[in-house]
Motif scaffolding. Structure first.
Motif, PDB file in Angstrom:
ATOM      1  N   LEU A  14       4.174 -60.492  14.698  1.00  0.00           N
ATOM      2  CA  LEU A  14       5.007 -59.755  15.657  1.00  0.00           C
ATOM      3  C   LEU A  14       5.619 -60.689  16.697  1.00  0.00           C
ATOM      4  CD1 LEU A  14       3.265 -56.356  16.548  1.00  0.00           C
ATOM      5  CD2 LEU A  14       5.551 -56.708  15.604  1.00  0.00           C
ATOM      6  N   MET A  15       4.849 -61.654  17.158  1.00  0.00           N
ATOM      7  CA  MET A  15       5.398 -62.606  18.127  1.00  0.00           C
ATOM      8  C   MET A  15       6.517 -63.432  17.514  1.00  0.00           C
ATOM      9  SD  MET A  15       2.200 -63.897  20.528  1.00  0.00           S
ATOM     10  CE  MET A  15       0.999 -64.237  19.239  1.00  0.00           C
ATOM     11  N   VAL A  16       6.353 -63.798  16.240  1.00  0.00           N
ATOM     12  CA  VAL A  16       7.425 -64.521  15.550  1.00  0.00           C
ATOM     13  C   VAL A  16       8.650 -63.622  15.409  1.00  0.00           C
ATOM     14  CG1 VAL A  16       8.119 -65.551  13.349  1.00  0.00           C
ATOM     15  CG2 VAL A  16       5.863 -66.067  14.314  1.00  0.00           C
ATOM     16  N   PHE A  17       8.426 -62.354  15.016  1.00  0.00           N
ATOM     17  CA  PHE A  17       9.542 -61.424  14.827  1.00  0.00           C
ATOM     18  C   PHE A  17      10.283 -61.159  16.136  1.00  0.00           C
ATOM     19  CE2 PHE A  17      11.117 -56.982  14.849  1.00  0.00           C
ATOM     20  CZ  PHE A  17      12.115 -57.135  13.895  1.00  0.00           C
ATOM     21  N   SER A  18       9.586 -61.188  17.256  1.00  0.00           N
ATOM     22  CA  SER A  18      10.247 -60.918  18.537  1.00  0.00           C
ATOM     23  C   SER A  18      11.393 -61.892  18.790  1.00  0.00           C
ATOM     24  CB  SER A  18       9.232 -60.996  19.681  1.00  0.00           C
ATOM     25  OG  SER A  18       8.785 -62.326  19.890  1.00  0.00           O
ATOM     26  N   PHE A  39      18.100 -55.105  23.869  1.00  0.00           N
ATOM     27  CA  PHE A  39      17.473 -56.156  23.064  1.00  0.00           C
ATOM     28  C   PHE A  39      16.485 -56.983  23.892  1.00  0.00           C
ATOM     29  CE2 PHE A  39      21.202 -55.229  20.458  1.00  0.00           C
ATOM     30  CZ  PHE A  39      20.607 -55.119  19.212  1.00  0.00           C
ATOM     31  N   MET A  40      16.770 -57.152  25.170  1.00  0.00           N
ATOM     32  CA  MET A  40      15.810 -57.847  26.032  1.00  0.00           C
ATOM     33  C   MET A  40      14.506 -57.058  26.151  1.00  0.00           C
ATOM     34  SD  MET A  40      18.225 -59.227  29.157  1.00  0.00           S
ATOM     35  CE  MET A  40      19.522 -60.446  28.885  1.00  0.00           C
ATOM     36  N   VAL A  41      14.635 -55.736  26.320  1.00  0.00           N
ATOM     37  CA  VAL A  41      13.448 -54.879  26.387  1.00  0.00           C
ATOM     38  C   VAL A  41      12.699 -54.912  25.057  1.00  0.00           C
ATOM     39  CG1 VAL A  41      12.632 -52.507  26.651  1.00  0.00           C
ATOM     40  CG2 VAL A  41      14.445 -53.374  28.142  1.00  0.00           C
ATOM     41  N   ALA A  42      13.445 -54.845  23.960  1.00  0.00           N
ATOM     42  CA  ALA A  42      12.826 -54.885  22.632  1.00  0.00           C
ATOM     43  C   ALA A  42      12.086 -56.193  22.408  1.00  0.00           C
ATOM     44  CB  ALA A  42      13.898 -54.697  21.555  1.00  0.00           C
ATOM     45  N   PHE A  43      12.705 -57.303  22.810  1.00  0.00           N
ATOM     46  CA  PHE A  43      12.061 -58.613  22.685  1.00  0.00           C
ATOM     47  C   PHE A  43      10.766 -58.664  23.496  1.00  0.00           C
ATOM     48  CE2 PHE A  43      11.540 -62.626  25.065  1.00  0.00           C
ATOM     49  CZ  PHE A  43      11.076 -63.432  24.039  1.00  0.00           C
ATOM     50  N   SER A  44      10.817 -58.213  24.729  1.00  0.00           N
ATOM     51  CA  SER A  44       9.637 -58.258  25.612  1.00  0.00           C
ATOM     52  C   SER A  44       8.521 -57.377  25.074  1.00  0.00           C
ATOM     53  CB  SER A  44      10.026 -57.812  27.022  1.00  0.00           C
ATOM     54  OG  SER A  44      11.064 -58.626  27.537  1.00  0.00           O
ATOM     55  N   LEU A  45       8.872 -56.170  24.634  1.00  0.00           N
ATOM     56  CA  LEU A  45       7.875 -55.230  24.126  1.00  0.00           C
ATOM     57  C   LEU A  45       7.208 -55.759  22.864  1.00  0.00           C
ATOM     58  CD1 LEU A  45       6.527 -52.437  24.301  1.00  0.00           C
ATOM     59  CD2 LEU A  45       8.447 -51.526  22.970  1.00  0.00           C
ATOM     60  N   LEU A  82       8.568 -50.264  12.838  1.00  0.00           N
ATOM     61  CA  LEU A  82       8.337 -49.478  14.054  1.00  0.00           C
ATOM     62  C   LEU A  82       8.942 -50.180  15.272  1.00  0.00           C
ATOM     63  CD1 LEU A  82       6.836 -46.901  15.035  1.00  0.00           C
ATOM     64  CD2 LEU A  82       4.870 -48.365  15.489  1.00  0.00           C
ATOM     65  N   PHE A  83       8.674 -51.468  15.418  1.00  0.00           N
ATOM     66  CA  PHE A  83       9.210 -52.205  16.569  1.00  0.00           C
ATOM     67  C   PHE A  83      10.703 -52.485  16.420  1.00  0.00           C
ATOM     68  CE2 PHE A  83       4.764 -52.847  17.442  1.00  0.00           C
ATOM     69  CZ  PHE A  83       4.703 -52.924  18.833  1.00  0.00           C
ATOM     70  N   ALA A  84      11.181 -52.530  15.190  1.00  0.00           N
ATOM     71  CA  ALA A  84      12.610 -52.763  14.958  1.00  0.00           C
ATOM     72  C   ALA A  84      13.454 -51.568  15.376  1.00  0.00           C
ATOM     73  CB  ALA A  84      12.853 -53.079  13.477  1.00  0.00           C
ATOM     74  N   PHE A 103      14.170 -44.766  10.024  1.00  0.00           N
ATOM     75  CA  PHE A 103      14.822 -44.806   8.716  1.00  0.00           C
ATOM     76  C   PHE A 103      15.778 -45.996   8.637  1.00  0.00           C
ATOM     77  CE2 PHE A 103      18.239 -43.845   5.776  1.00  0.00           C
ATOM     78  CZ  PHE A 103      17.617 -43.230   4.698  1.00  0.00           C
ATOM     79  N   GLU A 104      16.564 -46.195   9.673  1.00  0.00           N
ATOM     80  CA  GLU A 104      17.549 -47.279   9.683  1.00  0.00           C
ATOM     81  C   GLU A 104      16.869 -48.645   9.651  1.00  0.00           C
ATOM     82  OE1 GLU A 104      21.758 -48.139   9.701  1.00  0.00           O
ATOM     83  OE2 GLU A 104      20.655 -46.256   9.545  1.00  0.00           O
ATOM     84  N   SER A 105      15.814 -48.812  10.434  1.00  0.00           N
ATOM     85  CA  SER A 105      15.128 -50.108  10.470  1.00  0.00           C
ATOM     86  C   SER A 105      14.370 -50.366   9.173  1.00  0.00           C
ATOM     87  CB  SER A 105      14.180 -50.192  11.670  1.00  0.00           C
ATOM     88  OG  SER A 105      13.167 -49.213  11.595  1.00  0.00           O
ATOM     89  N   MET A 106      13.733 -49.340   8.619  1.00  0.00           N
ATOM     90  CA  MET A 106      13.047 -49.508   7.343  1.00  0.00           C
ATOM     91  C   MET A 106      14.046 -49.826   6.235  1.00  0.00           C
ATOM     92  SD  MET A 106      10.185 -49.539   5.606  1.00  0.00           S
ATOM     93  CE  MET A 106       8.893 -48.666   6.505  1.00  0.00           C
ATOM     94  N   SER A 107      15.186 -49.159   6.251  1.00  0.00           N
ATOM     95  CA  SER A 107      16.221 -49.419   5.255  1.00  0.00           C
ATOM     96  C   SER A 107      16.737 -50.852   5.353  1.00  0.00           C
ATOM     97  CB  SER A 107      17.378 -48.437   5.447  1.00  0.00           C
ATOM     98  OG  SER A 107      18.422 -48.682   4.531  1.00  0.00           O
TER      99      SER A 107
END
Length: 482
Positions: A14-18, A39-45, A82-84, A103-107
């Protein structure tokens, strides 16, 4: 079950994916469309969550077993999806429900290419780039990337590699597993760069060229335009797409062998590659001939143009559209959906059952016919001039049986949610084969189907991405016995 190593590994991944949520911020700064904050919030979370999972178990020295490897792979694809979803949910330009965002992120990550979004031409560039990037990461498999990185962080990765690449061909290309992963990624990145340059010189702008190269080499099918490749209406762009869809559908181990030996004839010596070309050629001939014979296009040139492009796109499970093939004479869309079950080669970024399995099943069927005629004959099934072990053949038929059973169950579940037979059949095929486009109610996009159907299809995408066995193993009671 050694859960400490599972949590530690998922946290690291997850840290790598962030870090992959940072490039869209750069894209947003370039185009100034006010999406950087999401995207900044997503990266931090994502970074913080990964750290919380990793930190308590950072000193764990336990080794992976196959069960931990399978659990990490399945859990990580779910957690990653989930995090995506975070940028989709936080975007000021979208109003997506959690079901739609997941659905969009899993796809994207499973390189399926099915979308709930419309109006792509007007979406912020950062979001469009992010969707394309998800497919690129999922193409070779972020777990394969992990086996090149995690050893440096003190985590063994053999079981991750085997769980992620659950097909027939799992040989190492180099003596060390990390070197194998790096070799695969060098080829993958090289294809992406050359593909992007090809698109750019064929007439795309730089943004579209990069985005479509991500989806092409990943055999994903996401586009930055609602009309997909058809938006450009360009022979040159379609030619670039066809070349790289074709290349990405070939076993990357074979690409590596050709590159290392500097000999193109290794392609022609490979049984699966020859079967792959034969299936594509026969399908192209059938589709193009039928289109011209029925007068759907006025000229043979148009029939050949769209017949070739759409056949390669669907059979390799890319899912790009040069035209709206769902409007073709009905037998052709159904034929192409069925052809997508064959899919690309094992060890490629494509989906489906894989060409080598279909080839082995065909050879086994021919063997049974010959044995019926000559009961006492000793007949060996060969692949690349080597005899195929009996346990491999049993494994292939077991996989095929499971594939069919799961497909039927998922299709019936979709019909119970209210989808008609054509929509349910094509949606199930498009998700489990990681194809994307469907027929009926899902011909344009998946935005109008109910949430229950979207969750079923999300599960189906993950099944297809992990080639069923890895995920189904977790549902078996013996997996959890200590």
């Amino acid at each position: 079950m050694q859960f400490s190593i599972v949590f530690k590994t998922i946290g690291l991944l997850l840290m790598v994916f962030s870090l992959t949520q940072l490039p869209p911020i750069v894209v947003d700064f370039i185009y100034a469309q006010n999406e950087a904050l999401s995207f900044m919030v997503a990266f931090s979370l994502t970074l913080l969550s990964g750290f919380v999972l990793w930190f308590p178990f950072r000193n764990s020295t336990k080794n992976f077993r196959i069960r931990e490897g399978a659990l990490v792979v399945v859990s990580f694809w779910f957690v990653l999806s989930l995090f995506a979803t975070t940028p989709f949910l936080l975007s000021v330009s979208l109003d997506m429900s959690f079901s739609d965002a997941f659905f969009e992120s899993m796809s994207g990550l499973t390189t399926t290419g099915a979308t709930v979004l419309s109006g792509l031409d007007d979406l912020p560039k950062a979001l469009l780039y992010y969707r394309q990037q998800l497919q690129w990461l999922g193409g070779m498999g972020i777990i394969v990337l992990a086996v090149a990185i995690l050893p440096m962080l003190g985590v063994g990765s053999m079981e991750l590699y085997h769980a992620e690449l659950s097909g027939i061909s799992k040989e190492r290309l180099t003596p060390k597993l990390t070197q194998t992963a790096k070799a695969l990624w060098k080829i993958y990145i090289s294809f992406t760069v050359v593909c992007a340059l090809g698109y750019y010189f064929a007439g795309m702008n730089a943004f579209d060229a990069i985005g479509h190269s991500y989806a092409t080499v990943a055999i994903g099918g996401f586009s930055t335009h609602d009309a997909s490749i058809g938006y450009f209406n360009s022979y040159a762009i379609e030619m670039v797409a066809m070349i790289f869809m074709l290349l990405a559908g070939i076993n990357f181990s074979l690409h590596f062998l050709v590159w290392r030996k500097n000999n193109l004839f290794f392609y022609l010596k490979d049984s699966e590659f020859k079967a792959y070309l034969l299936i594509l050629s026969a399908s192209i001939l059938l589709v193009s001939s039928y289109l011209f014979d029925k007068g759907y296009y006025q000229t043979i040139e148009e029939s050949i143009r769209y017949g070739i492009f759409q056949s390669i796109s669907i059979i390799t499970t890319t899912g790009f559209s040069g035209t709206n093939f769902s409007l073709w004479p009905f037998v052709l869309p159904v034929f192409l959906i069925f052809a997508s079950f064959i899919g690309a080669c094992v060890g490629s970024t494509g989906g489906g059952i894989k060409v080598v399995r279909i080839l082995l099943m065909f050879k086994l069927a021919m063997k049974e016919i010959k044995k019926f005629i000559h009961p006492n004959a000793q007949i060996n099934i060969k692949l690349n001039q080597k005899s195929v072990p009996e346990n491999t053949l049993i494994s292939v038929w077991g996989f095929f049986s499971l594939y069919v059973i799961v497909f039927v169950m998922l299709m019936l579940m979709l019909m119970f949610t209210g989808l008609d037979q054509v929509s349910a059949f094509s949606a199930t095929a498009a998700s489990i084969n990681n194809l994307g486009p469907g027929l009926g109610d899902v011909a344009d996009n998946y935005g109008n189907i109910n949430d229950t159907a979207k969750w079923i299809l999300s599960f189906s995408m993950l099944l297809g991405r992990l080639e069923i066995l890895t995920l189904m193993a977790l549902l078996h009671k013996s997996f959890w016995r200590f």
